[in-house]
Scaffold this active site. Structure first.
Site, PDB file in Angstrom:
ATOM      1  N   HIS A 189       9.453  -2.855   4.196  1.00 55.67           N
ATOM      2  CA  HIS A 189       8.891  -3.549   2.377  1.00 55.67           C
ATOM      3  C   HIS A 189      10.451  -4.015   1.787  1.00 55.67           C
ATOM      4  O   HIS A 189      10.464  -4.783   0.539  1.00 55.67           O
ATOM      5  CB  HIS A 189       8.284  -1.989   1.642  1.00 55.67           C
TER       6      HIS A 189
ATOM      7  N   MET B 177       0.936  -1.475   0.032  1.00 58.47           N
ATOM      8  CA  MET B 177      -0.052  -0.048   0.049  1.00 58.47           C
ATOM      9  C   MET B 177       0.786   1.015  -0.100  1.00 58.47           C
ATOM     10  O   MET B 177       0.880   2.433   0.239  1.00 58.47           O
ATOM     11  CB  MET B 177      -1.002   0.427   1.109  1.00 58.47           C
TER      12      MET B 177
ATOM     13  N   MET C 176       8.457  -2.065  12.089  1.00 60.42           N
ATOM     14  CA  MET C 176       8.249  -1.632  10.763  1.00 60.42           C
ATOM     15  C   MET C 176       6.984  -1.596  10.710  1.00 60.42           C
ATOM     16  O   MET C 176       6.351  -2.807   9.835  1.00 60.42           O
ATOM     17  CB  MET C 176       9.087  -1.626  10.112  1.00 60.42           C
ATOM     18  N   SER C 177       6.019  -0.258  10.337  1.00 59.08           N
ATOM     19  CA  SER C 177       4.958  -0.234   9.511  1.00 59.08           C
ATOM     20  C   SER C 177       4.838   1.222   9.218  1.00 59.08           C
ATOM     21  O   SER C 177       5.228   2.417   9.960  1.00 59.08           O
ATOM     22  CB  SER C 177       4.350  -0.596  10.589  1.00 59.08           C
TER      23      SER C 177
ATOM     24  N   GLN D  59      -2.491 -12.153   7.464  1.00 53.83           N
ATOM     25  CA  GLN D  59      -2.789 -12.033   5.512  1.00 53.83           C
ATOM     26  C   GLN D  59      -2.273 -12.852   5.353  1.00 53.83           C
ATOM     27  O   GLN D  59      -2.498 -13.971   4.079  1.00 53.83           O
ATOM     28  CB  GLN D  59      -2.853 -10.768   6.015  1.00 53.83           C
TER      29      GLN D  59
ATOM     30  N   GLN E  73     -10.731  -2.686   1.509  1.00 52.33           N
ATOM     31  CA  GLN E  73     -10.065  -3.091   3.046  1.00 52.33           C
ATOM     32  C   GLN E  73      -9.991  -2.793   3.873  1.00 52.33           C
ATOM     33  O   GLN E  73      -9.313  -3.160   5.006  1.00 52.33           O
ATOM     34  CB  GLN E  73      -8.701  -4.067   3.098  1.00 52.33           C
TER      35      GLN E  73
HETATM   36  P1  AMP Z   1       1.582  -2.718   3.979  1.00 55.47           P
HETATM   37  O1  AMP Z   1       2.073  -1.792   2.714  1.00 55.47           O
HETATM   38  O2  AMP Z   1       1.777  -2.664   5.176  1.00 55.47           O
HETATM   39  O3  AMP Z   1       0.273  -3.503   2.895  1.00 55.47           O
HETATM   40  O4  AMP Z   1       3.164  -4.520   3.297  1.00 55.47           O
HETATM   41  C1  AMP Z   1       3.265  -4.688   2.258  1.00 55.47           C
HETATM   42  C2  AMP Z   1       3.607  -5.904   2.488  1.00 55.47           C
HETATM   43  O5  AMP Z   1       4.950  -5.785   2.904  1.00 55.47           O
HETATM   44  C3  AMP Z   1       3.292  -6.989   3.372  1.00 55.47           C
HETATM   45  O6  AMP Z   1       3.461  -8.301   2.938  1.00 55.47           O
HETATM   46  C4  AMP Z   1       3.318  -7.537   4.545  1.00 55.47           C
HETATM   47  O7  AMP Z   1       3.257  -8.227   5.767  1.00 55.47           O
HETATM   48  C5  AMP Z   1       4.867  -6.399   4.044  1.00 55.47           C
HETATM   49  N1  AMP Z   1       5.112  -5.860   5.771  1.00 55.47           N
HETATM   50  C6  AMP Z   1       5.179  -4.665   6.112  1.00 55.47           C
HETATM   51  N2  AMP Z   1       6.009  -4.132   6.652  1.00 55.47           N
HETATM   52  C7  AMP Z   1       6.813  -4.299   6.938  1.00 55.47           C
HETATM   53  C8  AMP Z   1       8.228  -5.350   8.324  1.00 55.47           C
HETATM   54  N3  AMP Z   1       7.491  -4.727   9.517  1.00 55.47           N
HETATM   55  N4  AMP Z   1       8.297  -6.692   8.520  1.00 55.47           N
HETATM   56  C9  AMP Z   1       8.279  -7.490   7.288  1.00 55.47           C
HETATM   57  N5  AMP Z   1       7.517  -6.784   6.118  1.00 55.47           N
HETATM   58  C10 AMP Z   1       6.309  -6.164   6.319  1.00 55.47           C
END
Ligand code: AMP
Length: 298
Positions: free
Chosen positions: A37, A30, A184-185, A153, A61
């Site tokens: 990422h 996203m 990380m987020s 997920q 979602q």
């Molecule tokens: P998102 O952009 O948050 O939807 O994440 C895209 C992908 O990156 C998803 O498969 C997430 O599980 C993965 N992801 C997000 N944060 C992390 C993290 N800290 N460590 C590993 N994978 C991540």
């Protein structure tokens, strides 16, 4: 790096590459890319000939009242990072083309979508499964990469691919953490300095669970009470949405920590809803903290 918006263009581009035998790797995101990422991109880059990354903040979602509009976005920076990570194609579909007027079809992965985040975000995983299936149909990857940070997920996508005979291999990547353990987020951007400090309690509380099990505790209630103790003392202003111990494959609640157990939580810290988890494998008598990748602070 190719930048593609239109679905038919994306489809045609990979069709040509697949005809010439190239192995397509895909990382759906996203956006608002961070080091979590980037680890996914690195893993994908090393295992595929062609790397496609999508950025799409998927409206289906998000529930009404969630942060769809506020979700952080920075396409300029994301494009620089994608280029740096040697992405071959950045796929930026438009919501109006993904969900045109009259759109009616959704994918529901039963049972796995119901507990944990599913209980608090009705329709969330229906939106996730649907958009991932649609992206798979357009990109037709050989391999797709998902983070273990979103453990529920990942399980749901694996099940959807198995049940619908989607010809793609799903690879899970360990959770990438800051040096102090915070997963990380993109949503960490919502945290104030004080909230950021309190947010470190999530991983500490999961480590406490791991330590209790390593020292012989098998009662899930006692382990979860230990987790809540850490959250209460170290993140006093946080609101715990759930903390649960579940079978790592079925997501059924367990009363004893035996075999492969996922300890998962969602905690609101300020405006941010943070999730985190670890898997404890008592058969291996070691714990897989899913946190192999830690980064020093900038
Ligand atoms: P998102 O952009 O948050 O939807 O994440 C895209 C992908 O990156 C998803 O498969 C997430 O599980 C993965 N992801 C997000 N944060 C992390 C993290 N800290 N460590 C590993 N994978 C991540």
């Amino acid at each position: 790096m190719h930048v593609i918006h239109a679905l038919h263009e994306m489809h045609n581009w990979v069709y040509m590459l697949k005809k010439s035998g190239k192995k397509i790797g895909f990382v759906p995101t996203m956006g608002y890319l961070h080091k979590g990422h980037l680890e996914l991109l690195k893993m994908a880059r090393s295992r595929c000939d062609v790397l496609v990354v999508s950025i799409f903040v998927n409206p289906t979602q998000f529930s009404p009242g969630e942060d769809f509009n506020a979700y952080p976005r920075d396409l300029t920076r994301d494009m620089e990072l994608a280029q740096w990570a040697e992405v071959d194609c950045l796929f930026l579909p438009e919501a109006s083309e993904v969900y045109p007027a009259g759109y009616r079809t959704f994918i529901e992965v039963e049972s796995l979508s119901e507990p944990l985040c599913g209980a608090f975000r009705p329709g969330h995983f229906r939106g996730v499964a649907t958009v991932v299936a649609k992206l798979f149909n357009v990109v037709q990857p050989d391999v797709a990469f998902f983070g273990e940070k979103d453990a529920q997920q990942l399980l749901i996508i694996r099940k959807m691919v198995e049940d619908l005979n989607v010809p793609v291999r799903i690879v899970g990547c360990p959770t990438v953490r800051e040096a102090d353990g915070l997963a990380m987020s993109s949503r960490n951007a919502y945290l104030s300095d004080e909230e950021r400090k309190q947010a470190t309690a999530l991983y500490r509380s999961l480590q406490k669970a791991r330590n209790m099990v390593v020292h012989g505790e098998t009662d899930a209630d006692r382990v979860l009470a230990g987790v809540r103790d850490v959250l209460r003392s170290d993140a006093p202003s946080a609101h715990v949405e759930y903390v649960e111990a579940v079978d790592a494959e079925t997501l059924h609640t367990v009363s004893r920590i035996v075999g492969k157990v996922l300890i998962a939580m969602a905690v609101h810290v300020g405006k941010a809803r943070l999730i985190d988890n670890i898997t404890i494998d008592t058969d291996a008598l070691t714990t897989n903290s899913q946190s192999a990748v830690m980064h020093a602070p900038k």
